[in-house]
Design a protein around this motif. Structure first.
Motif, PDB file in Angstrom:
ATOM      1  N   ALA A   1      42.562  36.797  32.319  1.00 43.97           N
ATOM      2  CA  ALA A   1      43.726  37.351  33.013  1.00 43.97           C
ATOM      3  C   ALA A   1      43.399  38.735  33.541  1.00 43.97           C
ATOM      4  O   ALA A   1      42.548  39.446  32.993  1.00 43.97           O
ATOM      5  N   SER A   2      44.068  39.119  34.613  1.00 39.95           N
ATOM      6  CA  SER A   2      43.874  40.448  35.200  1.00 39.95           C
ATOM      7  C   SER A   2      45.213  41.098  35.489  1.00 39.95           C
ATOM      8  O   SER A   2      46.152  40.433  35.947  1.00 39.95           O
ATOM      9  N   LEU A   3      45.291  42.388  35.246  1.00 38.96           N
ATOM     10  CA  LEU A   3      46.434  43.210  35.630  1.00 38.96           C
ATOM     11  C   LEU A   3      45.893  44.353  36.474  1.00 38.96           C
ATOM     12  O   LEU A   3      44.908  44.984  36.096  1.00 38.96           O
ATOM     13  N   VAL A   4      46.524  44.638  37.623  1.00 39.26           N
ATOM     14  CA  VAL A   4      46.031  45.686  38.507  1.00 39.26           C
ATOM     15  C   VAL A   4      47.163  46.607  38.935  1.00 39.26           C
ATOM     16  O   VAL A   4      48.326  46.202  39.002  1.00 39.26           O
ATOM     17  N   VAL A   5      46.804  47.854  39.217  1.00 38.62           N
ATOM     18  CA  VAL A   5      47.673  48.795  39.911  1.00 38.62           C
ATOM     19  C   VAL A   5      46.940  49.138  41.202  1.00 38.62           C
ATOM     20  O   VAL A   5      45.857  49.737  41.172  1.00 38.62           O
TER      21      VAL A   5
ATOM     22  N   THR B   1      33.730  43.216  41.314  1.00 40.88           N
ATOM     23  CA  THR B   1      33.323  42.679  42.619  1.00 40.88           C
ATOM     24  C   THR B   1      34.457  41.900  43.277  1.00 40.88           C
ATOM     25  O   THR B   1      34.500  41.768  44.499  1.00 40.88           O
ATOM     26  N   GLY B   2      35.387  41.392  42.466  1.00 39.22           N
ATOM     27  CA  GLY B   2      36.531  40.685  43.037  1.00 39.22           C
ATOM     28  C   GLY B   2      37.404  41.603  43.867  1.00 39.22           C
ATOM     29  O   GLY B   2      38.003  41.185  44.870  1.00 39.22           O
TER      30      GLY B   2
ATOM     31  N   GLU C   1      37.731  36.425  40.460  1.00 38.47           N
ATOM     32  CA  GLU C   1      38.759  35.730  41.246  1.00 38.47           C
ATOM     33  C   GLU C   1      40.165  36.112  40.780  1.00 38.47           C
ATOM     34  O   GLU C   1      41.055  36.331  41.617  1.00 38.47           O
ATOM     35  N   THR C   2      40.366  36.191  39.476  1.00 41.51           N
ATOM     36  CA  THR C   2      41.714  36.554  39.006  1.00 41.51           C
ATOM     37  C   THR C   2      42.067  37.980  39.413  1.00 41.51           C
ATOM     38  O   THR C   2      43.217  38.263  39.759  1.00 41.51           O
ATOM     39  N   LEU C   3      41.078  38.871  39.409  1.00 42.07           N
ATOM     40  CA  LEU C   3      41.357  40.240  39.811  1.00 42.07           C
ATOM     41  C   LEU C   3      41.726  40.308  41.292  1.00 42.07           C
ATOM     42  O   LEU C   3      42.670  41.005  41.687  1.00 42.07           O
ATOM     43  N   ALA C   4      41.001  39.569  42.125  1.00 45.17           N
ATOM     44  CA  ALA C   4      41.323  39.535  43.557  1.00 45.17           C
ATOM     45  C   ALA C   4      42.709  38.942  43.792  1.00 45.17           C
ATOM     46  O   ALA C   4      43.485  39.441  44.628  1.00 45.17           O
ATOM     47  N   ASP C   5      43.047  37.896  43.057  1.00 42.92           N
ATOM     48  CA  ASP C   5      44.375  37.289  43.192  1.00 42.92           C
ATOM     49  C   ASP C   5      45.473  38.257  42.749  1.00 42.92           C
ATOM     50  O   ASP C   5      46.551  38.312  43.349  1.00 42.92           O
TER      51      ASP C   5
END
Length: 319
Positions: free
Chosen positions: A168-172, A253-254, A294-298
Motif C-alpha cells: 500500500a502507498s500513501l502520498v502527499v 521510481t513510480g 505502481e501503487t505509489l503512482a496510482d
C-alpha cells in the motif's frame, strides 16, 4: 491513520500509527527534504523500528508538530525502553511540505494539532484529497510568475493484495511538476496555459527556455524546499531495514511515472517504506518493489483527482 485539517488556510497534518513498532527504511532523492529522525533509518544506523510517522504542512517550521505525536505515544507508554524508570522514547519520523503560499502562513499545524490527528487515527478507509498534510498542497507551480497557474494537490492512497502479500502507498502530493495519468499518458493536473484553456506542459516550457533563453521570462520557481512529494509505502512482508531501503528506492521510481518533471531543484521528495512483519512469506524484493512503484503512482493520481480547489488553485474536478 488520522488527519487534522485546518480549513482556515488551508493546512494540516497526518499521523500514521502502528499497532507494533514497524521496521522502516527510507529513500531521500529530493534536493532539500524537510524531515526529522529519518536519517536514522538509513542502513548504517542501528535503529530499525519506528512507532509513528507524522506528515505536516508548514515547511521546515511544520516539523515541530511531531512533538504532539511523541506526547500522544509517550502517554500510552509506547516507545523504546530507555532504561529510565517510567520513561518510553517513541521514535516519530517527521516530514513536511511547504504550503506557506496559501493563505496566512502564520497558521500552521503544531504539536496540539498533531496530537488531535493521532486521536483521530483509525484502521478504516483513508480520507483522501485536500485533508491533513495535503490540505494546502499544490502542483504544477513552477511558472506562476509567468501567468501559468498551478492546481491543487493533496493526499492519495492505493493498495493491492496479491495472494498473501499486501502493498500500500500513501502520498502527499505537493510537487513542482505536472501530474500525469501514467496509465494513459495524459496530464491530469499541473501548470495551466495562460489563457486557462489547457495545460502549459511544464517540460515543454522548460524545453523552450533552453532553446531560446529570454530575460523577459522569470526563472522557474524551483528554489529548495518549495515543493515535494511525501510518500509512505507499507507491506505486510517481513523485511530488513536494508531491504526496506531498497523497496523505498524502487517505489520512488513510480513517482517519476506520475510527476513530470520529478526531482526538480526545488523538490524535497522522500519515500518511507515500512513493514508490519505480519507475513513471513518469501517473495522477490524486485517483484515487491515493482508493485510498490505502481501503487505509489496510482496514489499520486488519486490525490489530485480527490483534491478540492481553493482561490487561484483549481482542482481536477473543476476542469
Amino acid at each position: 491513520m488520522g488527519h487534522f485539517t485546518d480549513a482556515r488556510r488551508p493546512t494540516g497534518c497526518t499521523a500514521i500509527l502502528f499497532d507494533q513498532p514497524a521496521i522502516a527504511g527510507i529513500d531521500y532523492d529530493g534536493s532539500a527534504p524537510a524531515e526529522s529522525l529519518g536519517a536514522m533509518l538509513q542502513p548504517v544506523s542501528p535503529l530499525d523500528h519506528i512507532h509513528a510517522v507524522l506528515l505536516a504542512g508548514g515547511g521546515p517550521m511544520g516539523l515541530g508538530a511531531t512533538a504532539g505525536a511523541v506526547r500522544f505515544l509517550e502517554e500510552r507508554r509506547i516507545g523504546y525502553d530507555w532504561g529510565v524508570p517510567n520513561v518510553r522514547v517513541p521514535v516519530v519520523v517527521g516530514a513536511a511540505i511547504d504550503d506557506l503560499a496559501l493563505g496566512d502562513a502564520r497558521l500552521r499545524a503544531g504539536p496540539d494539532e498533531a496530537y488531535r490527528a493521532c486521536q483521530a487515527a483509525t484502521g478504516g478507509a483513508v480520507a483522501e484529497g485536500s485533508v491533513g498534510a495535503g490540505a494546502g498542497a499544490t502542483v504544477g507551480k513552477m511558472f506562476v510568475a509567468r501567468g501559468m497557474a498551478g492546481m491543487k494537490g493533496g493526499v492519495g492512497s492505493a493498495s493491492v493484495r496479491l495472494g498473501d502479500v499486501v502493498v500500500a502507498s500513501l502520498v502527499v502530493v505537493n510537487s513542482a511538476g505536472d501530474i500525469v495519468d501514467w496509465r494513459r499518458g495524459t496530464i491530469l493536473a499541473g501548470a495551466r496555459a495562460p489563457d486557462g484553456r489547457g495545460f502549459a506542459r511544464s517540460v515543454e516550457v522548460l524545453r523552450r527556455d533552453l532553446e531560446k533563453p529570454s530575460a523577459a521570462n522569470p526563472s522557474p520557481l524551483d528554489a529548495p524546499l518549495r515543493a515535494t512529494l511525501l510518500a509512505v509505502v507499507g507491506t505486510n512482508v517481513t523485511l530488513t531495514k536494508t531491504q526496506l531501503t531498497k523497496l523505498a528506492m524502487m517505489a520512488n521510481t513510480g513517482a517519476a511515472r506520475a510527476i513530470d518533471p520529478y526531482h526538480t531543484q526545488g523538490d524535497g521528495d522522500q519515500v518511507i517504506a515500512v513493514s508490519s512483519g505480519l507475513s513471513s512469506v518469501s517473495v522477490s524484493l524486485t517483484a515487491l518493489g515493482a508493485v510498490a512503484a505502481e501503487t505509489l503512482a496510482d496514489a499520486i493520481v488519486r490525490a489530485v483527482r480527490s483534491a478540492t480547489g481553493v482561490a487561484g488553485w483549481a482542482a481536477v474536478s473543476e476542469l
